[in-house]
Design a protein around this motif. Sequence first.
Motif, PDB file in Angstrom:
ATOM      1  N   LYS A 257      -8.193  -7.273   9.341  1.00  0.00           N
ATOM      2  CA  LYS A 257      -7.799  -6.982   8.041  1.00  0.00           C
ATOM      3  C   LYS A 257      -6.625  -8.096   7.755  1.00  0.00           C
TER       4      LYS A 257
ATOM      5  N   PHE B 251     -12.107 -13.216  -0.316  1.00  0.00           N
ATOM      6  CA  PHE B 251     -11.722 -12.998  -1.458  1.00  0.00           C
ATOM      7  C   PHE B 251     -11.266 -14.180  -2.483  1.00  0.00           C
TER       8      PHE B 251
ATOM      9  N   LYS C  86       1.774 -14.010 -10.148  1.00  0.00           N
ATOM     10  CA  LYS C  86       1.109 -12.684  -9.882  1.00  0.00           C
ATOM     11  C   LYS C  86      -0.416 -13.105  -9.586  1.00  0.00           C
ATOM     12  N   GLN C  87      -0.763 -12.553  -8.646  1.00  0.00           N
ATOM     13  CA  GLN C  87      -2.046 -12.673  -8.295  1.00  0.00           C
ATOM     14  C   GLN C  87      -3.288 -11.653  -8.605  1.00  0.00           C
TER      15      GLN C  87
ATOM     16  N   PHE D 254      -7.190 -10.262  -7.708  1.00  0.00           N
ATOM     17  CA  PHE D 254      -8.222 -10.767  -6.564  1.00  0.00           C
ATOM     18  C   PHE D 254      -9.722  -9.928  -7.317  1.00  0.00           C
TER      19      PHE D 254
ATOM     20  N   PRO E 236     -13.588  -8.653  -5.841  1.00  0.00           N
ATOM     21  CA  PRO E 236     -13.789  -7.589  -5.320  1.00  0.00           C
ATOM     22  C   PRO E 236     -14.235  -7.950  -3.831  1.00  0.00           C
TER      23      PRO E 236
ATOM     24  N   PHE F 123       0.642  -5.250  -2.476  1.00  0.00           N
ATOM     25  CA  PHE F 123      -0.871  -4.886  -2.829  1.00  0.00           C
ATOM     26  C   PHE F 123      -1.552  -3.566  -2.050  1.00  0.00           C
TER      27      PHE F 123
ATOM     28  N   GLN G  55      -4.892  -2.113  -0.772  1.00  0.00           N
ATOM     29  CA  GLN G  55      -6.382  -2.168  -0.386  1.00  0.00           C
ATOM     30  C   GLN G  55      -7.036  -0.846  -0.151  1.00  0.00           C
TER      31      GLN G  55
ATOM     32  N   GLY H 226     -12.198  -1.455  -0.035  1.00  0.00           N
ATOM     33  CA  GLY H 226     -11.841  -2.943   0.118  1.00  0.00           C
ATOM     34  C   GLY H 226     -11.106  -3.805  -1.199  1.00  0.00           C
ATOM     35  N   GLN H 227     -11.192  -3.172  -2.280  1.00  0.00           N
ATOM     36  CA  GLN H 227     -10.479  -3.717  -3.413  1.00  0.00           C
ATOM     37  C   GLN H 227      -9.099  -3.796  -3.247  1.00  0.00           C
ATOM     38  N   LEU H 228      -8.569  -4.950  -3.604  1.00  0.00           N
ATOM     39  CA  LEU H 228      -7.132  -5.348  -3.586  1.00  0.00           C
ATOM     40  C   LEU H 228      -6.614  -5.197  -4.898  1.00  0.00           C
TER      41      LEU H 228
ATOM     42  N   ASN I 133      -2.985  -5.129  -7.125  1.00  0.00           N
ATOM     43  CA  ASN I 133      -1.843  -5.661  -7.366  1.00  0.00           C
ATOM     44  C   ASN I 133      -0.728  -4.638  -7.966  1.00  0.00           C
TER      45      ASN I 133
ATOM     46  N   PHE J  80      -0.275  -4.315   1.625  1.00  0.00           N
ATOM     47  CA  PHE J  80       0.375  -5.536   2.117  1.00  0.00           C
ATOM     48  C   PHE J  80       1.332  -6.113   1.113  1.00  0.00           C
TER      49      PHE J  80
ATOM     50  N   ARG K 245      -1.102   0.740   7.353  1.00  0.00           N
ATOM     51  CA  ARG K 245      -2.482   1.596   7.064  1.00  0.00           C
ATOM     52  C   ARG K 245      -1.779   2.957   6.746  1.00  0.00           C
TER      53      ARG K 245
END
Lengths: 114, 108
Positions: free
Chosen positions: A41, A90, A102-103, A105, A107, B35, B37, B41-43, B45, B86, B103
């Motif tokens: 990860k 990603f 600000k980011q 992402f 999928p 973030f 997740q 798996g989607q991140l 913000n 994160f 986690r």
Amino acid sequence: DTAVSQTPKYLVTQMGNDKSIKCEQNLGHDTMYWYKQDSKKFLKIMFSYNNKELIINETVPNRFSPKSPDKAHLNLHINSLELGDSAVYFCASSQALAGYLKQYFGPGTRLTVT
Amino acid sequence: GIQVEQSPPDLILQEGANSTLRCNFSDSVNNLQWFHQNPWGQLINLFYIPSGTKQNGRLSATTVATERYSLLYISSSQTTDSGVYFCAASSGTYKYIFGTGTRLKVLA
């Protein structure tokens, strides 16, 4: 209405093949990124483009080549795929404002090299 | 370059409990993000917070840039809060360094 989209979502291929991952953002951002997330990860930046210009190029094998045809797209092409390239990739974007990065992402694309 | 450390690495909570996640960074930063997740798996913000405090529902974050840390508070945790959290920091460039994550598992 997806803000940052990637295709494909899954990619299974054999060693030695060449593959591409596409990314598009509809947020009007100027900056786009590629990140690699390994099996533990851990997220690490690979490339960043600002207004189609490469601004970050981390220590990535030159088998990886990003291409930005316009501000809304950043594609990643990988030559001669290796087992170690298996990961989730990603794409992200941000506005290019100093002091406000600000980011957002996409999928992710899960790449499996067999 | 900046180093980003997160603690704890793993956290298990009962639904309804509160928690605090910590992010330490080794140098001064101009940009800091948190973030989530999710298990798919989607991140997402959660916060862009280079300094000060922000709140969004049950989540809030505080960054004390002069002391090089940021905290993420989760109150009244729900099972949907499970996943990996994160923090990511950068020092005035486009290059964000991500921590190794916390986690979180919330039990019903």
